[in-house]
Design a protein around this motif. Structure first.
Motif, short mmCIF file in Angstrom:
data_model
loop_
_atom_site.label_atom_id
_atom_site.label_comp_id
_atom_site.label_asym_id
_atom_site.label_seq_id
_atom_site.Cartn_x
_atom_site.Cartn_y
_atom_site.Cartn_z
N SER A 43 0.82 -1.20 0.00
CA SER A 43 0.00 0.00 0.00
C SER A 43 0.86 1.26 0.00
N THR A 44 0.55 2.15 -0.90
CA THR A 44 1.25 3.43 -0.93
C THR A 44 0.38 4.53 -0.32
N VAL A 45 -0.86 4.21 -0.02
CA VAL A 45 -1.80 5.19 0.51
C VAL A 45 -1.65 5.35 2.02
N LEU A 46 -1.39 4.23 2.71
CA LEU A 46 -1.33 4.27 4.18
C LEU A 46 -0.03 4.91 4.65
N GLN A 47 -0.16 5.76 5.63
CA GLN A 47 1.00 6.37 6.24
C GLN A 47 1.54 5.44 7.32
N GLU A 48 2.75 5.71 7.76
CA GLU A 48 3.41 4.85 8.74
C GLU A 48 2.60 4.74 10.04
N GLU A 49 2.01 5.85 10.47
CA GLU A 49 1.22 5.82 11.72
C GLU A 49 -0.01 4.92 11.56
N THR A 50 -0.62 4.94 10.41
CA THR A 50 -1.78 4.08 10.16
C THR A 50 -1.36 2.62 10.17
N ARG A 51 -0.23 2.32 9.58
CA ARG A 51 0.28 0.95 9.59
C ARG A 51 0.55 0.49 11.02
N LYS A 52 1.10 1.38 11.82
CA LYS A 52 1.37 1.04 13.22
C LYS A 52 0.06 0.76 13.96
N LEU A 53 -0.96 1.57 13.73
CA LEU A 53 -2.25 1.35 14.38
C LEU A 53 -2.87 0.02 13.96
N VAL A 54 -2.78 -0.29 12.68
CA VAL A 54 -3.32 -1.56 12.20
C VAL A 54 -2.56 -2.73 12.83
N ASN A 55 -1.25 -2.64 12.88
CA ASN A 55 -0.45 -3.70 13.49
C ASN A 55 -0.75 -3.85 14.98
N ASP A 56 -0.97 -2.74 15.68
CA ASP A 56 -1.35 -2.81 17.10
C ASP A 56 -2.71 -3.47 17.27
N VAL A 58 -4.09 -5.65 15.24
CA VAL A 58 -3.92 -7.07 14.96
C VAL A 58 -3.30 -7.78 16.16
N SER A 59 -2.31 -7.16 16.77
CA SER A 59 -1.66 -7.74 17.94
C SER A 59 -2.65 -7.91 19.09
N ASN A 60 -3.45 -6.89 19.33
CA ASN A 60 -4.47 -6.97 20.39
C ASN A 60 -5.50 -8.06 20.09
N SER A 61 -5.89 -8.17 18.84
CA SER A 61 -6.86 -9.20 18.44
C SER A 61 -6.28 -10.60 18.65
N LYS A 62 -5.00 -10.78 18.32
CA LYS A 62 -4.35 -12.07 18.53
C LYS A 62 -4.29 -12.42 20.01
N ASN A 63 -3.97 -11.44 20.84
CA ASN A 63 -3.91 -11.69 22.28
C ASN A 63 -5.28 -12.08 22.82
N LEU A 64 -6.31 -11.41 22.36
CA LEU A 64 -7.67 -11.73 22.79
C LEU A 64 -8.06 -13.13 22.34
N SER A 65 -7.74 -13.47 21.11
CA SER A 65 -8.04 -14.80 20.58
C SER A 65 -7.29 -15.87 21.37
#
Length: 86
Positions: A43-56, A58-65
């Protein structure tokens, strides 16, 4: 004695269904991770901060699962212990 055997057979079938569900869930999670990683990398549209939020997220979702699956596994073990003949 037959009731105990029937109960153990029913529990065994339920446990097999549960294990299949867990395997399917883990496979879907792995495929989703791969797809998301590929999307974020390309993706060239997403900024680094958005990528960080998405990764966070995903990490929280994995922990919950993981917490959910661990709790169910503990309960399955407890039920199995209660149903075992003494």
């Amino acid at each position: 004695m037959k009731n105990e055997q029937a109960t153990m057979q029913i529990f065994g079938m339920w446990k097999n269904v549960w294990e299949t569900y867990v395997k399917t869930l883990k496979t879907a999670e792995e495929q989703g991770d791969r797809m998301l990683d590929l999307t974020l990398q390309q993706s060239t549209v997403l900024q680094e901060e958005t990528r960080k939020l998405v990764n966070d997220w995903v990490s929280n979702s994995k922990n919950l699962s993981k917490s959910y699956l661990d709790a169910i596994e503990q309960n399955v073990s407890k039920i199995e212990g209660m149903l075992e003949p003494r």
